[in-house]
Design a protein around this motif. Structure first.
Motif, PDB file in Angstrom:
ATOM      1  N   LEU A   1      56.134  43.414 113.480  1.00  0.00           N
ATOM      2  CA  LEU A   1      57.131  43.496 112.410  1.00  0.00           C
ATOM      3  C   LEU A   1      58.274  42.555 112.762  1.00  0.00           C
ATOM      4  O   LEU A   1      58.918  42.704 113.801  1.00  0.00           O
ATOM      5  CB  LEU A   1      57.661  44.920 112.264  1.00  0.00           C
ATOM      6  CG  LEU A   1      58.707  45.104 111.164  1.00  0.00           C
ATOM      7  CD1 LEU A   1      58.070  44.995 109.780  1.00  0.00           C
ATOM      8  CD2 LEU A   1      59.411  46.461 111.294  1.00  0.00           C
TER       9      LEU A   1
ATOM     10  N   SER B   1      57.399  52.078 103.521  1.00  0.00           N
ATOM     11  CA  SER B   1      57.380  52.067 104.989  1.00  0.00           C
ATOM     12  C   SER B   1      56.027  52.546 105.519  1.00  0.00           C
ATOM     13  O   SER B   1      55.491  51.987 106.482  1.00  0.00           O
ATOM     14  CB  SER B   1      58.509  52.941 105.548  1.00  0.00           C
ATOM     15  OG  SER B   1      59.764  52.362 105.276  1.00  0.00           O
TER      16      SER B   1
ATOM     17  N   LEU C   1      53.409  50.311 107.605  1.00  0.00           N
ATOM     18  CA  LEU C   1      52.925  50.808 108.895  1.00  0.00           C
ATOM     19  C   LEU C   1      51.396  50.718 108.982  1.00  0.00           C
ATOM     20  O   LEU C   1      50.841  50.274 109.997  1.00  0.00           O
ATOM     21  CB  LEU C   1      53.378  52.249 109.114  1.00  0.00           C
ATOM     22  CG  LEU C   1      52.947  52.895 110.444  1.00  0.00           C
ATOM     23  CD1 LEU C   1      53.619  52.184 111.619  1.00  0.00           C
ATOM     24  CD2 LEU C   1      53.292  54.381 110.449  1.00  0.00           C
TER      25      LEU C   1
ATOM     26  N   LEU D   1      50.392  47.167 109.574  1.00  0.00           N
ATOM     27  CA  LEU D   1      50.688  46.759 110.947  1.00  0.00           C
ATOM     28  C   LEU D   1      49.642  47.312 111.923  1.00  0.00           C
ATOM     29  O   LEU D   1      49.239  46.634 112.875  1.00  0.00           O
ATOM     30  CB  LEU D   1      52.088  47.246 111.356  1.00  0.00           C
ATOM     31  CG  LEU D   1      53.270  46.545 110.670  1.00  0.00           C
ATOM     32  CD1 LEU D   1      54.542  47.363 110.847  1.00  0.00           C
ATOM     33  CD2 LEU D   1      53.476  45.131 111.210  1.00  0.00           C
TER      34      LEU D   1
ATOM     35  N   CYS E   1      57.857  51.990 113.813  1.00  0.00           N
ATOM     36  CA  CYS E   1      57.199  51.019 114.687  1.00  0.00           C
ATOM     37  C   CYS E   1      57.412  51.364 116.158  1.00  0.00           C
ATOM     38  O   CYS E   1      56.476  51.317 116.961  1.00  0.00           O
ATOM     39  CB  CYS E   1      57.712  49.611 114.400  1.00  0.00           C
ATOM     40  SG  CYS E   1      57.069  48.918 112.872  1.00  0.00           S
ATOM     41  N   HIS E   2      58.635  51.714 116.504  1.00  0.00           N
ATOM     42  CA  HIS E   2      58.910  52.099 117.895  1.00  0.00           C
ATOM     43  C   HIS E   2      58.099  53.334 118.288  1.00  0.00           C
ATOM     44  O   HIS E   2      57.557  53.414 119.398  1.00  0.00           O
ATOM     45  CB  HIS E   2      60.404  52.353 118.088  1.00  0.00           C
ATOM     46  CG  HIS E   2      61.214  51.101 118.176  1.00  0.00           C
ATOM     47  ND1 HIS E   2      61.151  50.240 119.243  1.00  0.00           N
ATOM     48  CD2 HIS E   2      62.105  50.545 117.303  1.00  0.00           C
ATOM     49  CE1 HIS E   2      61.959  49.223 119.050  1.00  0.00           C
ATOM     50  NE2 HIS E   2      62.562  49.381 117.877  1.00  0.00           N
TER      51      HIS E   2
ATOM     52  N   ASN F   1      55.238  54.227 117.121  1.00  0.00           N
ATOM     53  CA  ASN F   1      53.814  53.895 117.186  1.00  0.00           C
ATOM     54  C   ASN F   1      53.518  52.702 118.099  1.00  0.00           C
ATOM     55  O   ASN F   1      52.416  52.147 118.049  1.00  0.00           O
ATOM     56  CB  ASN F   1      53.288  53.620 115.774  1.00  0.00           C
ATOM     57  CG  ASN F   1      53.193  54.883 114.938  1.00  0.00           C
ATOM     58  OD1 ASN F   1      52.221  55.614 115.006  1.00  0.00           O
ATOM     59  ND2 ASN F   1      54.237  55.147 114.155  1.00  0.00           N
TER      60      ASN F   1
ATOM     61  N   ILE G   1      54.498  49.660 118.054  1.00  0.00           N
ATOM     62  CA  ILE G   1      54.283  48.391 117.353  1.00  0.00           C
ATOM     63  C   ILE G   1      55.474  47.484 117.660  1.00  0.00           C
ATOM     64  O   ILE G   1      56.627  47.897 117.591  1.00  0.00           O
ATOM     65  CB  ILE G   1      54.151  48.627 115.835  1.00  0.00           C
ATOM     66  CG1 ILE G   1      52.859  49.397 115.543  1.00  0.00           C
ATOM     67  CG2 ILE G   1      54.169  47.311 115.077  1.00  0.00           C
ATOM     68  CD1 ILE G   1      52.762  49.929 114.128  1.00  0.00           C
TER      69      ILE G   1
ATOM     70  N   VAL H   1      58.462  45.026 117.470  1.00  0.00           N
ATOM     71  CA  VAL H   1      59.477  44.633 116.484  1.00  0.00           C
ATOM     72  C   VAL H   1      60.212  43.415 117.041  1.00  0.00           C
ATOM     73  O   VAL H   1      60.737  43.459 118.150  1.00  0.00           O
ATOM     74  CB  VAL H   1      60.476  45.775 116.208  1.00  0.00           C
ATOM     75  CG1 VAL H   1      61.532  45.325 115.193  1.00  0.00           C
ATOM     76  CG2 VAL H   1      59.761  47.020 115.720  1.00  0.00           C
TER      77      VAL H   1
END
Length: 285
Positions: free
Chosen positions: A11, A71, A75, A78, A106-107, A109, A111, A113
């Protein structure tokens, strides 16, 4: 045998121009060209930027109204290894704009950033304000209702750091008059309008002089406005804060006004004559 690690997308939080389309980094343009999707606060607004730089990437709406639903969609993309860029209408995303929820997701999961730095109206404004940049606080938009504006500035009266605020042209005079009533007429302030744009205006003065100056010509306060206000430099003096006035207001329901003032002055360790003069001056008896 080692288990294959599932690849995840990235992301990107991409800063875009505030007004001048040339205020964008080479890296930001590259990211916008190569991601799978651009999530934009306004599709039509962002298309002007994309067309200017001949960027053909797919674009989707991502605003305050659909942020929660979108969102979850972002997600999922992503998770299946698609890269997505978030852009706001101008400047750095998430500053008074949607995006906070997806970044948190994201944090959670794991993922990645990645911020792509660039234009930010608040930083551009304070850097050109002529007021201290050593320490500052960003307070965002001034509230709409008069009582909330008063509460805000009573609570900011003791703030030593430089204060950054946003306001609209429709409400600027009302807000400035309330600020002057609470902060006094001599507090230094820088008025910045349409930063980076053709009608950019930067005016540093004192609050009372600023009000007089913008009243001379309506065009002076048309557009997007930032206010940079000097922090309180007279903290050795006792001041009348919102909490003090609330204490007096409550006590006045049960005591005579003079007794309420005495009790309030003792609770907050403030001179009773100073408090009395303030209440009398502002017709709060």
């Amino acid at each position: 045998m080692k288990k294959k690690t599932k690849s995840l997308g990235i992301l990107y939080i991409v800063s875009t121009p505030i007004g001048n389309l040339k205020d964008i980094t080479y890296r930001a343009i590259e990211i916008l060209k190569t991601v799978n999707i651009i999530a934009a606060e306004s599709i039509n607004h962002t298309k002007k930027l994309l067309n200017f730089y001949k960027i053909k990437t797919k674009i989707t709406s991502f605003n305050k109204e659909n942020e929660k639903a979108k969102s979850y969609i972002i997600l999922k993309k992503l998770i299946i290894n698609e890269n997505i860029a978030i852009v706001s209408n101008s400047g750095t995303p998430l500053i008074n704009d949607p995006g906070e929820l997806i970044v948190k997701m994201c944090h959670k999961n794991k993922i990645k950033v990645v911020p792509i730095p660039g234009a930010c109206s608040a930083i551009a404004a304070i850097s050109s304000s002529g007021i201290s940049t050593k320490k500052f606080c960003y307070e965002g938009f001034i509230p709409r209702k008069e009582k909330k504006i008063e509460n805000m500035f009573y609570n900011l009266y003791l703030e030593k750091r430089t204060i950054i605020l946003l306001e609209t042209s429709k409400r600027i005079l009302k807000s400035l008059n309330i600020i002057m009533k609470i902060f006094g007429k001599n507090r230094k302030i820088t008025f910045i309008k349409e930063v980076t744009k053709f009608w950019e205006t930067i005016k540093k003065t004192r609050i009372n002089k600023l009000i007089k100056w913008i009243k001379l010509d309506k065009k002076r306060y048309k557009g997007e406005i930032l206010l940079i206000i000097e922090g309180n430099t007279n903290l050795h003096q006792k001041v009348i804060t919102y909490n003090i006035l609330e204490t007096h207001k409550i006590l006045k329901k049960f005591l005579m006004n003079s007794s309420a003032i005495i009790a309030t002055s003792k609770i907050h360790n403030i001179n009773k004559n100073l408090l009395y003069k303030y209440i009398l001056k502002n017709k709060m008896t």
